[in-house]
Design a protein around this motif. Structure first.
Motif, short mmCIF file in Angstrom:
data_model
loop_
_atom_site.label_atom_id
_atom_site.label_comp_id
_atom_site.label_asym_id
_atom_site.label_seq_id
_atom_site.Cartn_x
_atom_site.Cartn_y
_atom_site.Cartn_z
N SER A 21 -15.93 -4.18 33.15
CA SER A 21 -15.48 -4.19 31.76
C SER A 21 -15.43 -5.62 31.25
N CYS A 22 -15.66 -5.77 29.97
CA CYS A 22 -15.57 -7.07 29.31
C CYS A 22 -14.75 -6.88 28.05
N ALA A 23 -13.52 -7.36 28.07
CA ALA A 23 -12.63 -7.24 26.92
C ALA A 23 -12.73 -8.49 26.07
N ARG A 72 -21.14 -0.47 24.81
CA ARG A 72 -20.07 -1.18 24.10
C ARG A 72 -19.38 -0.22 23.14
N LYS A 76 -13.07 -0.82 20.21
CA LYS A 76 -12.19 -1.23 21.31
C LYS A 76 -12.45 -2.67 21.75
N THR A 78 -14.80 -3.91 23.44
CA THR A 78 -15.08 -3.87 24.88
C THR A 78 -16.54 -3.53 25.13
N TRP A 80 -19.20 -2.68 28.62
CA TRP A 80 -19.16 -2.25 30.01
C TRP A 80 -20.53 -2.41 30.67
#
Length: 124
Positions: A21-23, A72, A76, A78, A80
């Motif tokens: 995940s990339c927040a 994506r 959110k 985010t 992934w």
């Protein structure tokens, strides 16, 4: 300004799966293309997968095509990277990056913001 934080790395056996995940922070996530890159020890950073700002266009390195999926959710903030059928050669530090571009960016030099990375280790 976009700040990126990766998570989801770890140790997995060959053939297994992981989801990174990339927040992202900031209000401009939806106007940036996103990408995943990786760097193994002693090797240069390489492109893994990229996605356009709207999510409609994706692109993959040949080495991961058919095994990895980038996605994506702009609501959110985010992105992934779903990684299936992992191989020992997938072992690396994986970093997400954002580019001030609508289309997919595949080079590190084209990215504007970077996360610190998360380690993925695939045991054979």
């Amino acid at each position: 300004q976009v700040q990126l934080v990766e998570s989801g790395g770890g140790l997995v056996q060959a053939g297994g799966s992981l989801r990174l995940s990339c927040a992202a922070s900031g209000r401009t996530f939806s106007t940036h293309a996103m990408g995943w890159f990786r760097q193994a020890p002693g090797l240069e950073r390489e492109f893994v997968a990229g996605i356009s700002w709207g999510g409609g266009i994706t692109y993959y390195a040949d080495s991961v095509k058919g095994r990895f999926t980038i996605s994506r959710d702009n609501a959110k903030n985010t992105a992934w990277l779903q990684m299936n059928s992992l191989k020992s050669e997938d072992t690396a530090v994986y970093s997400c990056a954002a580019a001030r571009s609508s289309g997919v960016v595949t080079t590190p030099a084209g990215m504007t913001y970077w996360g610190k990375g998360t380690l993925v280790t695939v045991s054979s």
